[in-house]
Design a protein around this motif. Sequence first.
Motif, PDB file in Angstrom:
ATOM      1  N   GLY A   5       9.246 -17.102   6.666  1.00 46.79           N
ATOM      2  CA  GLY A   5       9.878 -17.766   5.936  1.00 46.79           C
ATOM      3  C   GLY A   5       8.949 -17.657   4.188  1.00 46.79           C
ATOM      4  O   GLY A   5       9.563 -17.178   3.286  1.00 46.79           O
ATOM      5  N   THR A   6       7.498 -17.087   4.928  1.00 49.77           N
ATOM      6  CA  THR A   6       6.396 -17.380   3.382  1.00 49.77           C
ATOM      7  C   THR A   6       5.771 -16.074   3.586  1.00 49.77           C
ATOM      8  O   THR A   6       5.309 -16.612   4.587  1.00 49.77           O
ATOM      9  N   VAL A   7       4.976 -15.673   2.527  1.00 51.94           N
ATOM     10  CA  VAL A   7       4.064 -14.693   2.581  1.00 51.94           C
ATOM     11  C   VAL A   7       3.057 -15.381   2.913  1.00 51.94           C
ATOM     12  O   VAL A   7       2.866 -16.419   1.333  1.00 51.94           O
ATOM     13  N   HIS A   8       1.610 -15.233   3.151  1.00 52.41           N
ATOM     14  CA  HIS A   8       0.731 -16.331   3.492  1.00 52.41           C
ATOM     15  C   HIS A   8      -0.316 -16.142   2.591  1.00 52.41           C
ATOM     16  O   HIS A   8       0.002 -15.355   2.122  1.00 52.41           O
ATOM     17  N   PRO A   9      -0.792 -17.761   1.725  1.00 51.55           N
ATOM     18  CA  PRO A   9      -1.512 -17.273   0.898  1.00 51.55           C
ATOM     19  C   PRO A   9      -2.558 -16.287   0.623  1.00 51.55           C
ATOM     20  O   PRO A   9      -2.695 -15.814  -0.638  1.00 51.55           O
ATOM     21  N   ALA A  10      -2.965 -16.450   2.295  1.00 49.58           N
ATOM     22  CA  ALA A  10      -4.554 -15.835   1.166  1.00 49.58           C
ATOM     23  C   ALA A  10      -3.882 -14.160   1.386  1.00 49.58           C
ATOM     24  O   ALA A  10      -4.504 -13.202   0.574  1.00 49.58           O
ATOM     25  N   THR A  11      -2.688 -13.501   1.890  1.00 50.32           N
ATOM     26  CA  THR A  11      -2.378 -12.264   1.401  1.00 50.32           C
ATOM     27  C   THR A  11      -2.262 -12.296   0.149  1.00 50.32           C
ATOM     28  O   THR A  11      -2.587 -10.875  -0.556  1.00 50.32           O
ATOM     29  N   LEU A  12      -1.437 -12.859  -0.288  1.00 52.57           N
ATOM     30  CA  LEU A  12      -0.926 -12.752  -1.920  1.00 52.57           C
ATOM     31  C   LEU A  12      -2.248 -12.913  -2.948  1.00 52.57           C
ATOM     32  O   LEU A  12      -2.319 -12.240  -3.427  1.00 52.57           O
ATOM     33  N   ARG A  13      -3.177 -13.381  -2.737  1.00 53.47           N
ATOM     34  CA  ARG A  13      -4.714 -13.765  -3.298  1.00 53.47           C
ATOM     35  C   ARG A  13      -5.357 -12.854  -2.707  1.00 53.47           C
ATOM     36  O   ARG A  13      -5.762 -11.874  -4.495  1.00 53.47           O
ATOM     37  N   LEU A  14      -5.104 -11.798  -1.880  1.00 51.53           N
ATOM     38  CA  LEU A  14      -5.982 -10.447  -1.235  1.00 51.53           C
ATOM     39  C   LEU A  14      -4.921  -9.029  -2.903  1.00 51.53           C
ATOM     40  O   LEU A  14      -5.789  -9.057  -3.117  1.00 51.53           O
ATOM     41  N   LEU A  15      -3.617  -9.150  -1.901  1.00 49.30           N
ATOM     42  CA  LEU A  15      -3.636  -8.044  -2.710  1.00 49.30           C
ATOM     43  C   LEU A  15      -3.194  -8.348  -5.007  1.00 49.30           C
ATOM     44  O   LEU A  15      -2.614  -7.482  -5.047  1.00 49.30           O
ATOM     45  N   ARG A  16      -3.503 -10.081  -5.274  1.00 46.26           N
ATOM     46  CA  ARG A  16      -3.432  -9.785  -6.698  1.00 46.26           C
ATOM     47  C   ARG A  16      -4.795  -9.554  -6.988  1.00 46.26           C
ATOM     48  O   ARG A  16      -5.098  -8.954  -8.102  1.00 46.26           O
ATOM     49  N   GLU A  17      -5.848  -9.437  -5.297  1.00 47.95           N
ATOM     50  CA  GLU A  17      -7.308  -9.679  -6.178  1.00 47.95           C
ATOM     51  C   GLU A  17      -7.262  -7.496  -6.501  1.00 47.95           C
ATOM     52  O   GLU A  17      -7.687  -7.442  -7.053  1.00 47.95           O
ATOM     53  N   LYS A  70       0.978  -6.135  -7.963  1.00 42.94           N
ATOM     54  CA  LYS A  70       2.472  -7.007  -8.507  1.00 42.94           C
ATOM     55  C   LYS A  70       2.807  -7.893  -7.199  1.00 42.94           C
ATOM     56  O   LYS A  70       3.484  -7.372  -5.646  1.00 42.94           O
ATOM     57  N   THR A  71       2.469  -9.414  -6.722  1.00 41.70           N
ATOM     58  CA  THR A  71       2.966  -9.285  -6.032  1.00 41.70           C
ATOM     59  C   THR A  71       4.457 -10.490  -6.253  1.00 41.70           C
ATOM     60  O   THR A  71       5.003 -11.460  -5.060  1.00 41.70           O
ATOM     61  N   GLU A  72       4.976 -10.798  -7.312  1.00 42.49           N
ATOM     62  CA  GLU A  72       6.300 -10.794  -7.494  1.00 42.49           C
ATOM     63  C   GLU A  72       7.768 -10.220  -7.236  1.00 42.49           C
ATOM     64  O   GLU A  72       7.721  -9.748  -6.359  1.00 42.49           O
ATOM     65  N   ALA A 131       0.798  -1.009  -0.158  1.00 44.93           N
ATOM     66  CA  ALA A 131      -0.123   0.007   0.200  1.00 44.93           C
ATOM     67  C   ALA A 131       0.644   1.288   0.214  1.00 44.93           C
ATOM     68  O   ALA A 131       0.524   2.317  -0.901  1.00 44.93           O
ATOM     69  N   MET A 132       2.059   0.865   0.968  1.00 43.54           N
ATOM     70  CA  MET A 132       2.357   2.584   1.078  1.00 43.54           C
ATOM     71  C   MET A 132       3.362   2.888  -0.146  1.00 43.54           C
ATOM     72  O   MET A 132       3.899   3.828  -0.811  1.00 43.54           O
ATOM     73  N   ASN A 133       4.096   1.297  -1.520  1.00 42.06           N
ATOM     74  CA  ASN A 133       4.514   2.044  -2.732  1.00 42.06           C
ATOM     75  C   ASN A 133       3.695   2.600  -3.559  1.00 42.06           C
ATOM     76  O   ASN A 133       3.830   2.899  -4.324  1.00 42.06           O
ATOM     77  N   ARG A 134       2.097   1.854  -3.177  1.00 42.59           N
ATOM     78  CA  ARG A 134       1.052   2.276  -4.433  1.00 42.59           C
ATOM     79  C   ARG A 134       1.093   4.060  -3.916  1.00 42.59           C
ATOM     80  O   ARG A 134       1.137   4.649  -5.133  1.00 42.59           O
ATOM     81  N   TRP A 135       0.636   4.304  -2.306  1.00 39.36           N
ATOM     82  CA  TRP A 135      -0.026   5.306  -2.435  1.00 39.36           C
ATOM     83  C   TRP A 135       1.432   6.455  -1.970  1.00 39.36           C
ATOM     84  O   TRP A 135       1.699   7.680  -1.625  1.00 39.36           O
TER      85      TRP A 135
END
Length: 297
Positions: free
Chosen positions: A172-184, A188-190, A152-156
Amino acid sequence: MQGATRNRTAGNGGQRHGTAMTKAEVMAVLGALSQETRLEIFRMLAQRGLAGMPAGEIAERMKLPSPTLAFHLNNLKHSGLVAPRRQSRTVFYDAKIRTIDAVIDYLAENCRGRVKPSTREKRSFVTHGDRPMNVLFLCTRNSARSIMAECAMNRWGGERFRAFSAGSAPAGTVHPATLRLLRELKYKTEGLSSKSWDGFAVPDGPRLDYVFTLCDRAAAETCPAWPGQPLTAHWGFKDPLAFKGSISATRSPFLKTYSAIEQKIRIFTALPIETLERFALQRWVTEIGKLDFAAAA
């Protein structure tokens, strides 16, 4: 100046989206909130949300005599920050969150990136030449809240800010639900990763201007010595990982947390940072951390 937000027509004859404020209205809002008691009243009402709060409860919690409370409520009302509402024999007061949104829009439109270099060099301590200001978001696992805040900071923040995130005990890994929401939300989650805060406490690490803790556990821990003597503040948010349910049901708590994070970041990025002294800026980032717009949504 009751009801600070209003519709306004753009100078080119076109209709502006949403509401807009005049400079005088913005100054009235900022002036009202620059007083500690009024800021605390508004913060309480914002946290109470749609239920509002009767004047008697406000007076009791603030330990204010009725005349003093009436003075502050009238100031907030005429600045467009609160509105009274009668329910039976009781008058409730509601926080008008849209006024805050309108102030943010005004600052973003009129005060961002328009400071002359000479003024910037004279008054600011947080701008460093042409490099963006570095912001580090911390939570324990660095798998949900801090990742959302980084995005959000890099966007705004545009070109003014560069955001990072880390954790004291990274998953060690980003939670899958976090990645799903961010892609929604079209992020870019890469490249997003869960990592230790130790990587930011080294001499050749990025010089940090701001460090925000987003969970109570991280706030209670002893942080490393950050390079750059950054301003720090605690912006606590509920942990969406505490919710247990199906994948579809998980979306709601994650989205609610993201929305709360995004609102605070929008306020922060709209501040005229280049014109604020360190003490004033520290107060702003601290008070932003106390706001709870999620409860008023």
